[in-house]
Scaffold this motif. Structure first.
Motif, PDB file in Angstrom:
ATOM      1  N   MET A  14      37.245  39.980  47.943  1.00 16.07           N
ATOM      2  CA  MET A  14      36.742  38.713  48.684  1.00 16.07           C
ATOM      3  C   MET A  14      36.506  39.028  50.255  1.00 16.07           C
ATOM      4  O   MET A  14      35.792  38.557  50.635  1.00 16.07           O
ATOM      5  CB  MET A  14      37.311  37.474  48.386  1.00 16.07           C
ATOM      6  N   PRO A  49      32.143  38.309  48.734  1.00 14.81           N
ATOM      7  CA  PRO A  49      31.760  37.457  47.888  1.00 14.81           C
ATOM      8  C   PRO A  49      30.485  37.628  47.337  1.00 14.81           C
ATOM      9  O   PRO A  49      30.080  37.411  46.028  1.00 14.81           O
ATOM     10  CB  PRO A  49      32.364  35.884  48.016  1.00 14.81           C
ATOM     11  N   ALA A  50      29.527  37.786  48.277  1.00 15.13           N
ATOM     12  CA  ALA A  50      28.151  38.043  48.035  1.00 15.13           C
ATOM     13  C   ALA A  50      27.865  39.279  47.135  1.00 15.13           C
ATOM     14  O   ALA A  50      26.952  39.394  46.579  1.00 15.13           O
ATOM     15  CB  ALA A  50      27.375  37.826  49.221  1.00 15.13           C
ATOM     16  N   ARG A  51      28.643  40.216  47.125  1.00 19.42           N
ATOM     17  CA  ARG A  51      28.502  41.147  46.416  1.00 19.42           C
ATOM     18  C   ARG A  51      28.930  41.362  44.690  1.00 19.42           C
ATOM     19  O   ARG A  51      28.712  42.211  44.066  1.00 19.42           O
ATOM     20  CB  ARG A  51      29.372  42.672  46.906  1.00 19.42           C
ATOM     21  N   LEU A  52      29.620  40.145  44.445  1.00 18.27           N
ATOM     22  CA  LEU A  52      30.084  40.081  43.250  1.00 18.27           C
ATOM     23  C   LEU A  52      29.218  39.065  42.409  1.00 18.27           C
ATOM     24  O   LEU A  52      28.457  37.813  42.939  1.00 18.27           O
ATOM     25  CB  LEU A  52      31.616  39.257  43.254  1.00 18.27           C
ATOM     26  N   GLN A  53      29.166  39.386  40.836  1.00 19.24           N
ATOM     27  CA  GLN A  53      28.269  38.288  40.286  1.00 19.24           C
ATOM     28  C   GLN A  53      29.340  37.015  40.236  1.00 19.24           C
ATOM     29  O   GLN A  53      30.641  37.188  40.417  1.00 19.24           O
ATOM     30  CB  GLN A  53      28.313  38.829  38.972  1.00 19.24           C
ATOM     31  N   PRO A  54      28.787  35.650  40.313  1.00 18.99           N
ATOM     32  CA  PRO A  54      29.568  34.532  40.406  1.00 18.99           C
ATOM     33  C   PRO A  54      30.715  34.588  39.480  1.00 18.99           C
ATOM     34  O   PRO A  54      31.867  34.010  39.949  1.00 18.99           O
ATOM     35  CB  PRO A  54      28.416  33.406  39.850  1.00 18.99           C
ATOM     36  N   MET A  63      32.950  36.913  38.388  1.00 10.98           N
ATOM     37  CA  MET A  63      33.942  37.747  38.830  1.00 10.98           C
ATOM     38  C   MET A  63      34.215  37.154  40.308  1.00 10.98           C
ATOM     39  O   MET A  63      35.377  37.263  40.719  1.00 10.98           O
ATOM     40  CB  MET A  63      33.232  39.127  38.932  1.00 10.98           C
ATOM     41  N   MET A  64      33.202  36.543  41.008  1.00  8.59           N
ATOM     42  CA  MET A  64      33.599  36.095  42.211  1.00  8.59           C
ATOM     43  C   MET A  64      34.781  34.936  42.065  1.00  8.59           C
ATOM     44  O   MET A  64      35.704  34.793  42.867  1.00  8.59           O
ATOM     45  CB  MET A  64      32.472  35.543  42.977  1.00  8.59           C
TER      46      MET A  64
END
Lengths: 539, 383
Positions: A308, A313-318, A320-321
């Motif tokens: 995080m 967070p913008a690098r993760l798919q929702p 996983m985020m």
């Protein structure tokens, strides 16, 4: 623009797990760079001279959980790592009553227990054997990569099947007991076996160590077994220390890594994990702005912070985020470090100082443990905290000036999120509370204090980078174990982002100075390299 | 005004199915005159802030980074697994301000996807009225109402602002009919006045209040998908098989892989490399064969005058290869047409297939040909 050298692997954080991974990767021929934000190595397994002349374990004291396979693989003992074992595992004083001493030798413990309860004394050896058998099974799981739930391959499942056979080999009764005990509250587990509140409290405190739950919570028996590894069964702790302090372990690991060419930079804080156009981790950016490229990034930072904060967070798919954001951390542990002029004198203590060489526990009953966690549940510091103190200078006098001692106290609960006030203002009060509590058992303790320092969950977070001050990098609840550690879909040391790995206590098997997460992570990283055919250096 | 008293539930609102007793005049208003369709039930979201474009681009499969101020883009969006959540339009109102339309509530999804980004998402569904003005006469009618808005120069999928009766209206050259048309966006308080002005001025242009039934026929002719009919939001499906990816729905043109990471990208890329299992095609029923099937039971051919939203199986030599999810008789093409999801193996234009029809309670298979939608695509749509 001249590109700096591209490392095969950059490790974020030189905690003991990170160093294990670094040493194993370097030994396999990878070019490795370890970046540590602090001045000293080891993360929460460090020894620092915080008071002049006193070398203090600022994090963990007991090295008893260190996995034998890690030791053997890295041949650490030949490289100068020495352990000192205390004959006593735990000593639990009482303000007005006989103390309880648990020895490494169960027979010796039984005769001590007999002073409190005859029935308990009779049952104790059987208890030790059971816990030993069951924790040996856990030991086997620690160096296995948890299988994926959906697409388990045979290769992944095989070691677990072997383990399953072992469980079966326990015999029907033990197997049933194992399955029954794992999710069981340690409260009930101990109530079934013992009557003495003090014995129950001492053993039960291992089941709530580092978590915010009380002993009535599900899964706490599992934690008791976890802490009973490597001969710790009779007390839930192994009382095995590293000569020269815990930091010595980190140094030996760092030397092992350096010997194979790993580069280690301290006071180098990573501010971001860089990702390329293909969505693959490609390097790190330091707080200084410097960018370092690498083929793999391995984070010893906790999973929340890694995913995080450093990745974003913008690098993760929702999905996983959300999971990463929901990792339950809830740091609840504080540490009080004291430099003492003389040894504390506990009431009704036996002669000599053997009893002080292991863990000194203030955990008089299961209800005491439960009430301590009740406070934390509502955002308060436990009015009567659970204390686990160690005097490392007794087993290794070199840590302090002659005749002086270090008292290292782990206190629970000190919840990260305080309902009222802030940690800045509460920290001194907590230090007083801990000293005051100890002084009820060891009158006159205050007078012998030369220096003191308190580390709150906020300090763990700020200075050690542990989100919410969670010393296990994620609460060791059953829902955050095995393939669900740190979170479902991410249980094999691979983060959701290709090329980014996790190797800290936040991954399986979990917290404590085990070396197992780092050991397992290295194996998975090397496996991926092999799969990619990225083998130029002849791994 | 709704003489038919026939309403249909649309996203929690009631929308007129038809205003008159038959939808026919309304349908022809879309194709020959100008239809006024109240599309206010669309969910509308405004995304503002320095990271507004990043946020929307992270959600959408198209490259919103290329959506300049004044442009509108149609785009699908997907879940982590590259399965379609739904589709909508993105209008770039300013550098740091976008408006997104959606058929379903999407606030939580947009906010989740935007976690950690410096942008806010606000739902304006109930603050903003939307009126579709569709049909060959739409431009002339609007030009009369807003002569200074430059509508003659407004290209397909562009937006402009203008004033009608003193209040501001955003005009986008978009629609769900596949015809020349516009959509007007204005605060809800202006909506009655906007409607009255269009009806007043619209007399000579054949302006006709138009309901959902006529729109449904027009959108099938235009080959446009309808959620819950031609595909299902992956957020609402009960089983995996009910999900579909934009690649399977003929929306591959709206899925970009060269714009950096976004939600579902890796899964879509994997599917692209693997090849999709399903495809979307148009179906044209062989009228002569259909007539013969009716003739066998001594009936004249008869098909529903309205679009059907109940799916029927599609066959190839007795094997079911998919289903026709929307079908209708196209009044302007005089053809029985449908949109079908079928195994991609069979998805070739010209391929002869069979669609199930029920004649006198008996299931028959009418011959049909696969075609690439749209069925109706007049030059005026983009000119």
């Amino acid at each position: 623009m001249s590109m700096p050298e591209k490392y095969d692997a950059i490790l974020i954080g030189a905690g003991h797990n990170g160093l294990v991974t670094a040493a194993l990767l370097a030994r396999a021929g990878l070019s490795v760079l370890v970046l540590e934000q602090r001045k000293s190595l080891g993360g929460a397994a460090a020894t620092e001279e915080i008071f002049a002349g006193f070398r203090v374990n600022t994090g963990a004291d007991d090295a008893g959980l260190l996995h034998p396979e890690v030791l053997r693989h890295l041949d650490l003992e030949r490289q100068g790592l020495q352990f000192v074992e205390s004959p006593v595992l735990a000593f639990a004083p009482q303000p007005d009553g006989p103390p309880l001493t648990l020895w490494r030798d169960p027979a010796k413990s039984s005769s001590e227990i007999a002073r409190h309860c005859d029935d308990d004394a009779r049952r104790f050896p059987e208890y030790c054997r059971l816990v030993q058998r069951l924790s040996a099974l856990l030991q086997g799981m620690m160096t296995l990569t948890p299988p994926r739930l959906h697409k388990t391959s045979l290769a992944e499942a095989y070691p677990w099947m072997k383990l399953a056979l072992k469980v079966k080999g326990l015999g029907k009764r033990d197997m049933m007991e194992f399955l029954r005990l794992l999710p069981m509250p340690v409260y009930d587990f101990l109530q079934e076996r013992f009557k003495s509140p003090l014995l129950q409290g001492v053993l039960g405190s291992a089941g709530v160590s580092g978590i915010r739950f009380g002993p009535r919570a599900a899964g706490t028996t599992f934690l008791l077994l976890y802490h009973s590894l490597n001969g710790g069964a009779p007390a839930g702790r192994a009382s095995r220390f590293v000569r020269g302090g815990m930091g010595r372990l980190s140094h030996v690991l760092a030397e092992a890594a350096a010997k194979c060419g790993a580069e280690i930079r301290t006071e180098s804080s990573v501010s971001r994990i860089l990702v390329d156009d293909q969505g693959r981790a490609a390097g790190v950016a330091l707080a200084t702005g410097e960018e370092l490229p690498a083929r793999s990034i391995v984070s010893n930072a906790d999973p929340r912070r890694t995913l995080m904060d450093l990745l974003g967070p913008a690098r993760l798919q929702p999905r996983m985020m959300r999971r990463a954001g929901n990792i339950r951390l809830r740091g609840t542990t504080a540490k009080l470090l004291l430099a003492l002029d003389s040894l504390p004198r506990f009431q009704n203590a036996p002669p000599g100082d053997d009893h002080l060489k292991g863990h000194i526990l203030i955990a008089p009953s299961l209800d005491y443990l439960e009430r301590a966690s009740d406070d934390a549940k509502y955002g308060r510091i436990s009015r009567r905290p659970i204390l686990d103190a160690v005097i490392p200078t007794l087993t290794d006098p070199s840590l302090a000036p002659a005749g002086k001692h270090i008292l290292s106290v782990t206190a629970q609960h000190a919840p990260y999120s305080l309902k009222e006030g802030s940690w800045e203002e509460q920290a001194p009060e907590l230090a007083d509370l801990i000293i005051g509590t100890l002084a009820q058992y060891a009158p006159g303790l205050q007078e012998s204090v030369l220096h003191q320092r308190i580390l709150t969950p906020l300090d763990w977070e700020r200075d050690y980078g542990l989100s919410e001050g969670s010393i296990h990098q994620g609460e060791m609840g059953l829902d955050q174990m095995l393939f669900m550690r740190p979170m479902a879909g991410c249980g094999q040391y691979r983060s959701p982002v290709k090329g980014l790995y996790l190797c800290g206590a936040g991954t399986h098997p979990g917290g404590g100075v085990t070396g197992a997460p780092g050991f397992n992570a290295a194996r998975e990283i090397l496996k991926d390299r092999k799969r990619r055919g990225d083998n130029r250096r002849g791994v | 005004m709704c003489h038919s008293h026939e309403w249909r539930e649309w996203a929690g609102w009631l929308a007129a199915s038809t205003y008159e007793h038959s939808h026919e005049r309304e349908y022809y208003a879309i194709r020959n005159g100008v239809a006024l369709i109240d599309v206010s039930p669309l969910f509308k979201y405004e995304v503002r802030g320095p990271d507004a474009v990043r946020l929307v681009n992270r959600v959408m499969t198209r490259d919103i980074g290329k959506c300049q101020v004044g442009r509108v883009m149609y785009t699908p969006w997907c879940d982590d697994d590259g399965k379609m959540i739904e589709d909508g339009t993105v209008a770039r109102l300013a550098d740091d301000h976008l408006r997104v339309t959606a058929a379903e509530r999407s606030l939580r999804w947009f906010e989740d996807c935007g976690y950690g980004l410096d942008a806010s998402v606000d739902e304006v569904t109930e603050e903003l009225a939307a009126l579709a003005v569709q049909g060959p006469n739409s431009r002339a009618l609007l030009q009369e109402l807003m002569p200074h808005a430059g509508l003659d120069k407004l290209s397909y999928f562009r937006l402009t602002k203008g004033k009608i009766d003193g209040f501001e209206v955003t005009v986008t050259r978009t629609g769900y009919t596949g015809d020349l048309g516009y959509e007007l966006w204005t605060p809800i308080a202006n909506a009655p006045q906007l409607w009255d002005s269009l009806m007043d001025k619209g007399n000579g242009y054949g302006a006709t209040p138009t309901g959902i039934v006529a729109l449904d026929i027009a959108r099938i002719e235009a080959g446009l998908l309808l959620i819950d009919v031609d595909f299902f939001s992956s957020h609402k499906t009960l089983i995996e098989a009910q999900k579909s990816s934009p690649l399977e729905l003929g929306l591959g043109w709206a899925v970009r892989f060269d714009k950096g990471d976004y939600v579902g990208r890796q899964a879509l890329l994997d599917e692209e490399e693997r090849g999709s299992e399903w495809a979307l095609m148009g179906v044209e029923v062989d009228w002569v064969h259909l007539e013969r099937l009716f003739d066998e039971v001594d009936l004249p051919p008869r098909v529903a005058g309205r679009a059907s939203r109940s799916a029927v199986p599609l066959y190839k030599e007795r094997e079911q290869i998919g289903q026709v999810t929307s079908h209708t008789f196209s009044p302007i093409l005089k053809k029985y047409i449908g949109l079908a999801s079928l195994r991609s193996l069979y998805a070739r234009p010209g391929n002869q297939v069979e669609m199930e029809v029920t004649i006198e309670y008996s299931r028959q298979r009418a011959r049909a040909t696969l075609v690439k939608p749209p069925f109706f695509d007049p030059r005026r749509k983009k000119e």
